[in-house]
Design a protein around this motif. Structure first.
Motif, mmCIF file in Angstrom:
data_model
loop_
_atom_site.group_PDB
_atom_site.id
_atom_site.type_symbol
_atom_site.label_atom_id
_atom_site.label_comp_id
_atom_site.label_asym_id
_atom_site.label_seq_id
_atom_site.Cartn_x
_atom_site.Cartn_y
_atom_site.Cartn_z
ATOM 1 N N LEU A 239 40.516 57.461 26.415
ATOM 2 C CA LEU A 239 39.905 58.573 27.126
ATOM 3 C C LEU A 239 40.567 59.861 26.652
ATOM 4 C CD1 LEU A 239 39.878 57.217 30.816
ATOM 5 C CD2 LEU A 239 37.999 57.159 29.160
ATOM 6 N N ALA A 244 43.035 60.983 31.224
ATOM 7 C CA ALA A 244 43.782 59.741 31.443
ATOM 8 C C ALA A 244 45.014 60.003 32.303
ATOM 9 C CB ALA A 244 44.179 59.130 30.102
ATOM 10 N N ASP A 628 32.936 51.383 36.628
ATOM 11 C CA ASP A 628 33.468 52.408 35.721
ATOM 12 C C ASP A 628 34.815 52.939 36.175
ATOM 13 O OD1 ASP A 628 31.354 52.222 33.979
ATOM 14 O OD2 ASP A 628 30.187 53.810 34.943
ATOM 15 N N SER A 629 35.031 52.982 37.487
ATOM 16 C CA SER A 629 36.315 53.464 37.994
ATOM 17 C C SER A 629 37.451 52.546 37.550
ATOM 18 C CB SER A 629 36.271 53.548 39.524
ATOM 19 O OG SER A 629 37.543 53.893 40.043
ATOM 20 N N ASN A 632 37.996 52.899 33.703
ATOM 21 C CA ASN A 632 38.751 54.103 33.321
ATOM 22 C C ASN A 632 40.215 54.018 33.743
ATOM 23 O OD1 ASN A 632 36.492 55.256 32.153
ATOM 24 N ND2 ASN A 632 35.907 56.404 33.990
ATOM 25 N N SER A 636 43.285 54.140 31.156
ATOM 26 C CA SER A 636 44.237 55.239 31.365
ATOM 27 C C SER A 636 45.668 54.739 31.458
ATOM 28 C CB SER A 636 43.873 56.013 32.640
ATOM 29 O OG SER A 636 42.606 56.622 32.511
#
Length: 658
Positions: A239, A244, A628-629, A632, A636
């Motif tokens: 990301l 991130a 998606d959470s 990510n 991250s």
């Protein structure tokens, strides 16, 4: 060009190549039979496993005979068939046959222990020869094995001679120009083959057993040797760095904490404890390969861990703890640095790993004396260099290996007269605990609290230990677990007789599970380990929150009401909301994050996979709709952890500059 003459001169090489392909196929077939219950067998999967595997076998078969092909090419015609040719041919072939037979044999015990073809572990084992050679010697009848290999080689030579293959090789004298043509074509084919084949091309299935069977052990070994460390930036999904960091910092911060600065890449935060901060002695016991499923708490009916069961009932027992990795150095990394498992080797084994922000940083600020106590030689897996670089004094079984020049702490060798039992990996757990008691007695006379990191060794193959300690026969994992439990019980019993006991907290945790292989790249269940905080001045408790190894020490610091500045990725789980619980799981190349029932994994092919974890049936089911959470957050954490070590941001001096 006299084709018959060329064919005859290279006839042994051709026989060797065909023989290797047959041997490699037999090896793959036997390994498949041994793992038949773990495979999703069908005509298609069998075709892929043996088809892909055959390509790797061809490549390694050609690679094995490269030196012999060169020899056949460059030897002058006038020497062909002479005594020097005969002697050199037999010598070269003896070495080649020994290597392929030995490597094929070695795959079976390696598969038995790790359920994979040769990988990073095999590379490590090549480096640490003493422990490995002794372990093999104590686990297997080496003289008998070597004798069998020699008999096989003699039989091969006999068959080659009986069928007059050697006679044809030594009587054929093709022209040098023709031999050079053969060499050119051979090298062209070999280079082309290795340029298109990659070990990861065998990873076509979600079933890790099927992937491993598709590989060739020797090919996998050299692939692991080449890629000992993986650069996150090159191999993994990323990301934007600021995004991130924002995601990680938002997840790390607790309600009673605040960040030390406004810098986007500063994760250090001020942790505020209560007024009554306490600093008891702390003994952290990291137990080799203690899977949760060895405990009766998790359904084991073999009564292997009576002492650990009692400690769990009398202390704070973490029922839902997960190890970050599958090697001891991963457990050490998680417990000391409180960081997710970055790709490639553990930070413990990397260069420039001294003076990192770790639990030692906080402990030294609180006035603790630090000891790393290990029953083996801490040179293994770079343990001494790592712990010495964080300020620990080293107490280990010195076998003459050097301590890095960077280490400024002391190293004390465990003397022979204080050892009652020793195997390949070190002294037995009882002897290791005696060293810990001896050291604790000495340090208790000072005005400073002490911290000990004890690493046990007995629950490791060859599973041997002192006689007459448990009622199981030596040599099995179950017996080793029972002895490990016995030795721990004796240690606690003896510690209770000491004056320092009442002011000492014991942290008991496994480094990793006994095995990690299964049907998925990462097997969640094979990371489940027990963890206990014992003799803390608080009520007994069973904690069912999802916990990562990296959270254990920050959680202990919370119980002790400590005020400090943290740059850990681990958190005090007593402050976590249910929605914030998570566990980091990884191997060398695949990294994962478990949140509730959602498991997200990222790999070095820049892919992201998501599953639902069915804890009851211990299976992962692919998610149709990705979260998606979680995706990510997973990216991250691993991206930022890798970036911080790579760029030196984990170093204490750089952290303090913020």
């Amino acid at each position: 060009m006299n084709l018959k003459s060329l064919y005859n001169r290279y006839l042994v090489a051709i026989c060797f190549f065909i023989g290797y392909l047959i041997l490699a196929t037999i090896t793959r077939t036997i390994l498949a039979i041994l793992s038949i219950d773990k495979l999703d067998l069908s005509f298609y999967t069998s075709f892929i496993i043996f088809g892909k595997g055959f390509l790797f076998d061809i490549a390694i078969g050609f690679a094995f005979i490269t030196f012999y092909i060169f020899y056949l090419t460059i030897l002058p015609s006038k020497w062909i068939g002479k005594k020097i040719d005969i002697v050199l041919t037999y010598l070269i072939l003896f070495l080649l046959f020994f290597v392929i037979l030995f490597s094929s044999f070695s795959e079976f015990p390696f598969w038995d222990e790790f359920n994979t073809r040769f990988n990073f572990i095999a590379v490590d084992y090549l480096i640490y020869t003493y422990e490995v050679v002794e372990n093999i010697n104590q686990s297997y009848p080496i003289p008998s094995i070597v004798l069998v290999l020699l008999c096989c080689i003699l039989l091969i030579f006999y068959l080659l001679k009986k069928n007059e293959i050697f006679k044809q090789v030594f009587s054929s004298k093709p022209k040098l120009s023709n031999r050079l043509s053969i060499l050119f074509v051979y090298l062209l084919f070999l280079i082309s083959l290795f340029s298109v084949l990659e070990n990861k091309s065998a990873e076509w299935s979600s079933n890790i057993y099927q992937n491993e069977l598709s590989k060739n052990g020797v090919f996998s070994f050299f692939a692991a040797f080449r890629s000992n460390e993986l650069d996150y930036d090159l191999f993994y999904t990323k990301l934007d760095e600021k995004l991130a960091y924002k995601i990680v910092k938002s997840d790390l911060i607790a309600s009673d904490e605040k960040f030390s600065s406004d810098n986007y890449d500063d994760i250090s935060r001020v942790v505020t404890g209560k007024i009554n901060e306490v600093t008891p002695n702390i003994i952290l016991i990291c137990i080799e390969s203690l899977s949760a499923d060895f405990l009766s708490e998790f359904g084991n009916a073999e009564n292997l861990t009576t002492n650990i069961n009692q400690l769990a009932n009398e202390g704070i027992f973490f029922q839902n703890m997960y190890a970050t990795g599958t090697r001891t150095v991963r457990g050490m990394e998680a417990l000391t640095l409180c960081v997710p498992p970055t790709p490639g080797n553990s930070i413990v084994r990397r260069q420039n790993n001294d003076n990192l922000f770790s639990i030692a940083t906080i402990l030294k600020q609180k006035g603790y004396q630090l000891d790393f106590i290990y029953g083996g030689d801490g040179y293994f897996d770079n343990m001494n260099t790592f712990f010495g670089g964080q300020g620990f004094n080293i107490i280990d079984r010195d076998r003459g290996n050097p301590l890095s020049d960077k280490i400024v702490t002391t190293r004390t060798a465990i003397p022979d007269n204080e050892v009652t039992f020793e195997n390949a990996w070190g002294i037995c757990d009882e002897d290791t605990y005696k060293q810990a008691l001896k050291r604790a007695d000495f340090e208790a006379t000072s005005n400073h609290p002490f911290f000990q990191f004890i690493m046990t060794t007995s629950n490791h193959k060859p599973y041997t230990f002192p006689d007459n300690k448990v009622n199981l026969k030596q040599g099995s994992r179950e017996a080793a677990v029972k002895y490990t439990d016995y030795a721990l019980g004796q240690f606690i019993k003896q510690a209770k007789t000491k004056k320092w006991y009442s002011n000492t907290v014991f942290v008991i945790v496994a480094d990793h599970c006994a095995s990690s292989a299964g049907k998925w790249e990462i097997n969640v269940d094979k990371h489940h380990i027990p963890a206990i905080i014992y003799n803390l001045n608080t009520k007994n408790e069973k904690v069912d929150k999802l916990v990562s190894q990296i959270d254990l020490m920050p959680t202990l610091f919370g119980y002790l009401n400590w005020n400090y500045t943290s740059s850990f990725f681990g958190k005090d789980i007593s402050k976590m909301k249910t929605s914030e619980q998570r566990a980091f799981l990884g191997n060398y190349r695949t990294l994962g994050l478990l949140e509730g029932i959602t498991f997200t994994e990222i790999n070095d092919r820049k892919k992201v996979n998501q599953y639902e974890w069915n804890a009851k049936n211990k299976i992962l089911e692919p998610k149709r709709i990705h979260n998606d959470s979680s995706k990510n957050k997973t990216i991250s954490y691993y991206q930022i952890a890798s970036e911080r070590f790579k760029n030196g941001k984990m170093e204490v001096k750089l952290i303090n500059q913020h």
